[in-house]
Scaffold this active site. Structure first.
Site, short mmCIF file in Angstrom:
data_model
loop_
_atom_site.label_atom_id
_atom_site.label_comp_id
_atom_site.label_asym_id
_atom_site.label_seq_id
_atom_site.Cartn_x
_atom_site.Cartn_y
_atom_site.Cartn_z
N HIS B 205 0.73 -1.34 -0.06
CA HIS B 205 0.03 -0.02 0.01
C HIS B 205 0.85 1.34 0.03
O HIS B 205 0.69 2.34 -0.78
CB HIS B 205 -1.03 -0.14 1.26
N GLU B 445 -6.41 -16.48 -31.12
CA GLU B 445 -5.58 -16.91 -29.77
C GLU B 445 -5.34 -18.23 -29.69
O GLU B 445 -4.83 -18.90 -28.79
CB GLU B 445 -6.19 -16.31 -28.42
N ASP B 469 -3.16 -15.77 -24.59
CA ASP B 469 -3.60 -17.37 -24.84
C ASP B 469 -2.92 -17.79 -26.00
O ASP B 469 -2.62 -18.94 -25.81
CB ASP B 469 -5.14 -17.13 -25.26
N CYS B 516 -3.94 -7.21 -28.14
CA CYS B 516 -4.75 -6.59 -27.12
C CYS B 516 -4.04 -7.36 -25.74
O CYS B 516 -4.83 -6.99 -24.78
CB CYS B 516 -6.26 -6.56 -27.40
#
Lengths: 90, 612
Positions: B205, B445, B469, B516
């Site tokens: 954090h 893919e 993929d 992508c």
């Protein structure tokens, strides 16, 4: 009493911040609200109890709500879960 | 944290320490050590008559701490916005939590313990419970409770949390064993230039807060807090993940230059938003954003993308009960309308594999990635598929929808899906609805789709390569399996040839190819993809400005030549070495943080380190 299962789809599971957001909703309610994960039941109005369940991303949790505003509260919880606690999804 | 003097370095000795680059940027200044006290509280039994006093004391401490956190919350809201401040909302709730309050009160009332010991005992046991979790994620979460613990203990000690002497005028560099989010947020940025800690990682954090506060930081330095002395000179290199204690003149000169360049680059990156993603020799590369949530729509144009390359519609479906037709229309319309006339690529439901939704019962499969998933599920649940298609087409009022079909592995799947689209359009037209044009594309893919690419290209308007993929299936490597995850190689010659074949087939039919997956946002890979002829890159919004910067610094003809050479190479190592040799320096000179902070950098950073 109504009961529903919701899926935790944010990246880091129910840590302090999402737990706080849950209690934000449950804390306002007069109903009795239980959160159940992995067989453990906890008072959904206590942020510590919710945090201690250590719910990881991808889990299914159940809410049991009993009281006047049960439907309304369930709806708000569903919305919160669907919005991923405003975090990244996993 | 105890600091023992025997570990200390000799006065003014120059030392370089390497840690984790937690937040980019550079800073030079005097070291200011902060010790998180090792609190030792003795168990104290109290007489009956003191119980009421201790109860009052505890409530007073709760009150003081609440006020303090409220102040910090306020500052956070002003500095970073309400979302970032939510963590303190949670801290406040914990303080009010009846479980905590009653737990502590009962230790005081029944066990006759002092307020301080009761709080110490109760909160520490909660922290221990957290730390006993097997999941690393949950262990890391104990920091929130620790933060509260220290705050409460500080309130008992009445020392407050002011850790920086108000009289310090010059900027200092904070060195600590561990820093809490609330300490960090309460820092005055004029006083603190950067920080360095023994513990922590990139995703903790504190690191995330440091990045949003634009405060350079290096964490995971192991023993820095024991090594430095108050007043030592320090250089913090948050970009490279290292610090120099007592730097020499050459170091100082070098880092003064780096700091100048860094500041200039920060300004440039922002102005980059208005500039076009064009290579130096004039080739336009479309940059699109990947989004998962409807609420991310605003980020797309803000970060300088010109449309959406991938909206993963399944995130609408991760819930109990499927979204209704109306809900889907509402969600899709929001994105499409807000971004029109820019293209918005929406991928139809892609469930299965690692993403499970509760409504469609997906059984436990031995090989979920190769199982009943994605388009296969849709074609078996036509009602579900047609409802989604109908919602998409109705939402496409302005004609900027690009419909993307995932996991296509055969011609039949594509043709059946197209048939469904055609039927739904026909139905809508019968209902008197006017359907504007819609572009249809397939995800490439699965290796089968690459091999059939020339045939698929005749039937669609665009291709979108899902690199994650495609790599997984081409190399038969499940990257979530730690034993083989290093074999997941985006620059494997087989993968690159797959991409090359896909692009060639698409361009022969005159349709564009987009990538992508994560490959699109990796700086070296993105150069190679452009060289391979990929027309569009789609990535998370915050990677876009950096990618634009890279594209504007290269020559298309040159990366094309590089891609041609790479395609002739036989193995991943040779390819990676070649790419690094050609472009690593360019990328470092551009100050691309995502590159510098990833592990690859270590190999390159050797040289600047040795120069020191």
């Amino acid at each position: 009493m109504i009961s529903k299962k919701l899926i935790v789809t944010n990246k880091f599971g129910v840590h302090a911040r999402p737990a706080g957001m849950i209690v934000d909703i449950t804390g306002k309610s007069k109903s009795e609200i239980t959160i159940i994960f992995d067989g453990q039941k906890a008072n959904a109005k206590s942020i510590l109890n919710v945090m201690m369940l250590a719910i990881p991303p991808g889990s299914e949790v159940q809410f049991d709500i009993k009281g006047e505003d049960e439907n309304e509260i369930m709806e708000q919880l569903e919305k919160l879960f669907n919005e991923n606690f405003h975090e990244e999804s996993y | 944290m105890k600091t023992s003097t025997k570990n200390r370095i000799k006065a003014k000795e120059r030392i370089v320490l390497v840690g984790v680059p937690a937040s980019p940027g550079y800073a030079m200044g005097l070291c200011h050590t902060v010790s998180t006290r090792e609190v030792s509280i003795t168990e104290e039994n109290i007489p009956e008559e003191r119980v009421a006093t201790e109860e009052q004391y505890f409530l007073k401490i709760l009150n003081t701490t609440t006020k303090e956190i409220n102040q910090i919350k306020q500052v956070t809201v002003e500095k970073l916005g309400t979302e970032e401040a939510r963590i303190f909302e949670a801290h406040l709730m914990i303080l009010k939590d009846p479980t905590l309050v009653n737990g502590v009160l009962s230790l005081i009332q029944k066990e006759k313990k002092s307020a301080q010991w009761a709080v110490h005992f109760y909160v520490s046991s909660l922290i221990k419970q957290f730390e006993s979790h097997t999941s690393a994620l949950m262990k890391e979460r104990s920091i929130d409770l620790k933060d509260l613990y220290h705050r409460l203990m500080d309130a008992f000690d009445d020392t407050g949390t002011v850790i920086i002497d108000e009289s310090i005028k010059e900027g200092v560099i904070l060195v600590a064993h561990e820093l809490n989010p609330s300490t960090l947020i309460s820092l005055n940025k004029d006083q603190v230039l950067a920080f360095a800690t023994d513990s922590g990682g990139r995703t903790s954090h504190v690191s995330i807060l440091a990045r949003s506060m634009e405060l350079p930081a290096v964490s995971g330095l192991k023993n820095v807090s024991a090594l430095v002395r108050l007043g030592d000179n320090l250089i913090v290199d948050g970009t490279g993940g290292m610090i120099i204690i007592n730097p020499n003149e050459a170091d100082i000169k070098k880092y003064q230059e780096k700091l100048e360049v860094f500041k200039r680059q920060q300004r440039e990156l922002f102005t980059m938003r208005q500039l076009e993603p064009i290579t130096r020799d004039g080739k336009y590369v479309t940059l699109h954003a990947n989004i998962e949530l409807v609420s991310e729509t605003d980020k797309v144009l803000d970060y300088g993308a010109t449309g959406v390359g991938l909206y993963r519609s399944e995130f609408l479906f991760f819930r109990k009960g499927l979204p209704s037709f109306e809900e889907q229309v509402e969600a899709y319309s929001y994105i499409l309308d807000n971004l029109a006339p820019h293209a918005v690529t929406i991928r139809t439901l892609d469930v299965g594999g690692d993403k499970l939704i509760s409504e469609i019962s997906l059984s436990n499969e031995a090989n979920p990635f190769m199982g009943w998933r994605s388009i296969r599920v849709c074609l078996d649940h036509l009602e579900l598929f047609r409802t989604q298609l109908k919602a998409l087409l109705v939402a496409n009022k302005k004609g900027n929808l690009r419909l993307l079909l995932p996991m296509i592995s055969s011609m039949e799947e594509l043709l059946s899906s197209k048939e469904q689209v055609k039927n739904v359009i026909h139905e809508l037209e019968q209902e008197g609805f006017d359907c504007p044009k819609v572009e249809l594309g397939v995800m490439i893919e699965v290796p089968a789709a690459v091999i059939l690419a020339d045939k698929l290209a005749k039937e669609v308007d665009f291709f979108s390569i899902g690199s994650n993929d495609l790599i997984q299936f081409t190399l038969a490597v499940d990257r979530t399996n730690e034993k083989i995850s290093s074999m997941f190689q985006p620059h494997h010659p087989a993968v690159l040839n797959m991409i090359h074949k896909t692009v060639t087939a698409a361009h022969r039919e005159g349709i564009p190819v987009s990538v992508c997956g994560e490959m699109a946002s990796d700086p070296l890979s993105s150069l190679l993809l452009v060289g391979l002829g990929v027309d569009e890159l789609s990535m998370t919004p915050w990677s876009i400005m950096e990618c634009k910067k890279i594209i504007r610094s290269i020559n298309f003809e040159e990366v094309r030549e590089i891609a041609r050479n790479v395609l002739k190479m036989n193995d991943t190592d040779t390819i990676n070495a070649y790419l690094k040799k050609k472009y690593a320096q360019t990328i470092i000179d551009l100050g691309i943080f995502s590159y510098i902070s990833n592990s690859d950098f270590c190999e390159i950073s050797d040289s600047p380190l040795q120069q020191l």
